[in-house]
Design a protein around this motif. Structure first.
Motif, PDB file in Angstrom:
ATOM      1  N   THR A 108       0.855  -1.185   0.000  1.00 45.12           N
ATOM      2  CA  THR A 108       0.000   0.000   0.000  1.00 45.12           C
ATOM      3  C   THR A 108       0.897   1.243   0.000  1.00 45.12           C
ATOM      4  OG1 THR A 108      -0.018   0.181   2.406  1.00 45.12           O
ATOM      5  CG2 THR A 108      -1.705  -1.239   1.400  1.00 45.12           C
ATOM      6  N   PRO A 109       0.344   2.397  -0.378  1.00 44.96           N
ATOM      7  CA  PRO A 109       1.142   3.620  -0.294  1.00 44.96           C
ATOM      8  C   PRO A 109       1.726   3.829   1.105  1.00 44.96           C
ATOM      9  CG  PRO A 109      -0.846   4.043  -1.541  1.00 44.96           C
ATOM     10  CD  PRO A 109      -0.965   2.649  -0.981  1.00 44.96           C
ATOM     11  N   ARG A 110       0.971   3.484   2.129  1.00 53.06           N
ATOM     12  CA  ARG A 110       1.450   3.617   3.509  1.00 53.06           C
ATOM     13  C   ARG A 110       2.681   2.743   3.740  1.00 53.06           C
ATOM     14  NH1 ARG A 110      -1.138   5.217   8.181  1.00 53.06           N
ATOM     15  NH2 ARG A 110      -0.235   4.373  10.083  1.00 53.06           N
ATOM     16  N   ASP A 111       2.637   1.508   3.238  1.00 55.86           N
ATOM     17  CA  ASP A 111       3.779   0.599   3.372  1.00 55.86           C
ATOM     18  C   ASP A 111       5.006   1.155   2.660  1.00 55.86           C
ATOM     19  OD1 ASP A 111       2.159  -1.251   4.723  1.00 55.86           O
ATOM     20  OD2 ASP A 111       1.733  -2.387   2.903  1.00 55.86           O
ATOM     21  N   ASN A 157      -3.659   8.700   9.331  1.00 54.19           N
ATOM     22  CA  ASN A 157      -3.720   8.475   7.898  1.00 54.19           C
ATOM     23  C   ASN A 157      -2.429   8.992   7.261  1.00 54.19           C
ATOM     24  OD1 ASN A 157      -4.210   9.277   5.044  1.00 54.19           O
ATOM     25  ND2 ASN A 157      -6.254   8.478   5.456  1.00 54.19           N
ATOM     26  N   HIS A 158      -1.836   8.200   6.378  1.00 52.61           N
ATOM     27  CA  HIS A 158      -0.553   8.579   5.781  1.00 52.61           C
ATOM     28  C   HIS A 158      -0.645   9.891   4.994  1.00 52.61           C
ATOM     29  CE1 HIS A 158      -2.543   6.222   2.604  1.00 52.61           C
ATOM     30  NE2 HIS A 158      -1.874   6.965   1.757  1.00 52.61           N
ATOM     31  N   CYS A 159      -1.831  10.269   4.582  1.00 53.54           N
ATOM     32  CA  CYS A 159      -1.999  11.522   3.849  1.00 53.54           C
ATOM     33  C   CYS A 159      -1.850  12.750   4.746  1.00 53.54           C
ATOM     34  CB  CYS A 159      -3.349  11.531   3.140  1.00 53.54           C
ATOM     35  SG  CYS A 159      -3.497  10.197   1.922  1.00 53.54           S
ATOM     36  N   THR A 160      -1.788  12.546   6.053  1.00 56.57           N
ATOM     37  CA  THR A 160      -1.572  13.640   6.995  1.00 56.57           C
ATOM     38  C   THR A 160      -0.113  13.711   7.453  1.00 56.57           C
ATOM     39  OG1 THR A 160      -2.087  12.341   8.983  1.00 56.57           O
ATOM     40  CG2 THR A 160      -3.937  13.405   7.845  1.00 56.57           C
ATOM     41  N   TRP A 161       0.710  12.767   6.995  1.00 53.07           N
ATOM     42  CA  TRP A 161       2.118  12.767   7.382  1.00 53.07           C
ATOM     43  C   TRP A 161       2.813  13.966   6.744  1.00 53.07           C
ATOM     44  CZ3 TRP A 161       3.742   6.949   6.452  1.00 53.07           C
ATOM     45  CH2 TRP A 161       3.014   6.129   7.326  1.00 53.07           C
ATOM     46  N   ASP A 162       3.773  14.533   7.446  1.00 55.11           N
ATOM     47  CA  ASP A 162       4.480  15.717   6.976  1.00 55.11           C
ATOM     48  C   ASP A 162       5.104  15.461   5.602  1.00 55.11           C
ATOM     49  OD1 ASP A 162       5.372  18.444   7.925  1.00 55.11           O
ATOM     50  OD2 ASP A 162       7.278  17.570   7.273  1.00 55.11           O
ATOM     51  N   GLY A 163       4.791  16.323   4.634  1.00 50.63           N
ATOM     52  CA  GLY A 163       5.366  16.239   3.301  1.00 50.63           C
ATOM     53  C   GLY A 163       4.615  15.350   2.324  1.00 50.63           C
ATOM     54  N   LEU A 218      10.031   2.985  -4.184  1.00 54.55           N
ATOM     55  CA  LEU A 218       9.598   4.327  -4.567  1.00 54.55           C
ATOM     56  C   LEU A 218       8.837   4.281  -5.888  1.00 54.55           C
ATOM     57  CD1 LEU A 218       9.656   7.440  -4.212  1.00 54.55           C
ATOM     58  CD2 LEU A 218      11.860   7.414  -5.374  1.00 54.55           C
ATOM     59  N   GLY A 219       9.263   3.416  -6.792  1.00 57.27           N
ATOM     60  CA  GLY A 219       8.627   3.288  -8.094  1.00 57.27           C
ATOM     61  C   GLY A 219       7.200   2.775  -8.040  1.00 57.27           C
ATOM     62  N   ASP A 220       6.767   2.282  -6.877  1.00 54.39           N
ATOM     63  CA  ASP A 220       5.403   1.774  -6.729  1.00 54.39           C
ATOM     64  C   ASP A 220       4.404   2.865  -6.334  1.00 54.39           C
ATOM     65  OD1 ASP A 220       6.120  -0.820  -7.415  1.00 54.39           O
ATOM     66  OD2 ASP A 220       6.594  -1.365  -5.348  1.00 54.39           O
TER      67      ASP A 220
END
Length: 150
Positions: free
Chosen positions: A22-25, A50-56, A83-85
């Motif tokens: 997953t994007p989080r992983d 939620n990973h969408c709230t992580w800085d950056g 990173l390519g995923d």
């Protein structure tokens, strides 16, 4: 008497060999590979948030990462192949850090990428030819590294 349930037949896994992360992983792998515990800004990274709230990190409505901005953040280490995923990524800002090693060829899988800033790091080796697959790329900055290639 009650009949016994019919045993299930054994089947081979049907998933493909491509990444199922997953994007989080994937973000967690990037964090670990680049010593995220020492970044200047790592608010909420690897927390239950939620990973969408992580800085950056910026995401679309489906929680897919579209922007990763870790510029000038003491990011140190090597870029992982995973990173390519992050295939919805349109903007990647990793400049002014201490990233080293080669630029992974998997970056060529980021076919939605429009902006790629990797300048002012310590990358070495050849510029991957896979960057040529990024047909939507508008800005590519690689200066102040030790790279070779056309």
């Amino acid at each position: 008497p009650t009949p016994l349930p019919t045993p299930l037949t054994t089947q081979q896994p049907t998933h493909s060999t491509t990444s199922l992360s997953t994007p989080r992983d994937i973000l967690g792998i990037i964090y670990t590979a680049t010593n995220g515990n020492r970044w200047n800004q790592n608010d909420k990274w690897l927390t239950s948030a939620n990973h969408c709230t992580w800085d950056g990190v910026l995401c679309n409505a489906d929680d897919e990462v579209t922007k990763l901005d870790l510029r000038s953040n003491n990011v140190d280490g090597t870029l992982p192949e995973e990173l390519g995923d992050l295939n919805k990524l349109t903007r990647l800002y990793l400049h002014d850090n201490a990233l080293r090693g080669s630029i992974v060829s998997e970056i060529g899988q980021l076919t939605n990428l429009e902006i790629l800033y990797l300048y002012e790091n310590a990358f070495t080796g050849s510029i991957p030819s896979e960057l040529g697959l990024l047909t939507g790329l508008r800005y590519l900055y690689l200066y102040d590294n030790t790279l070779s290639g056309p």
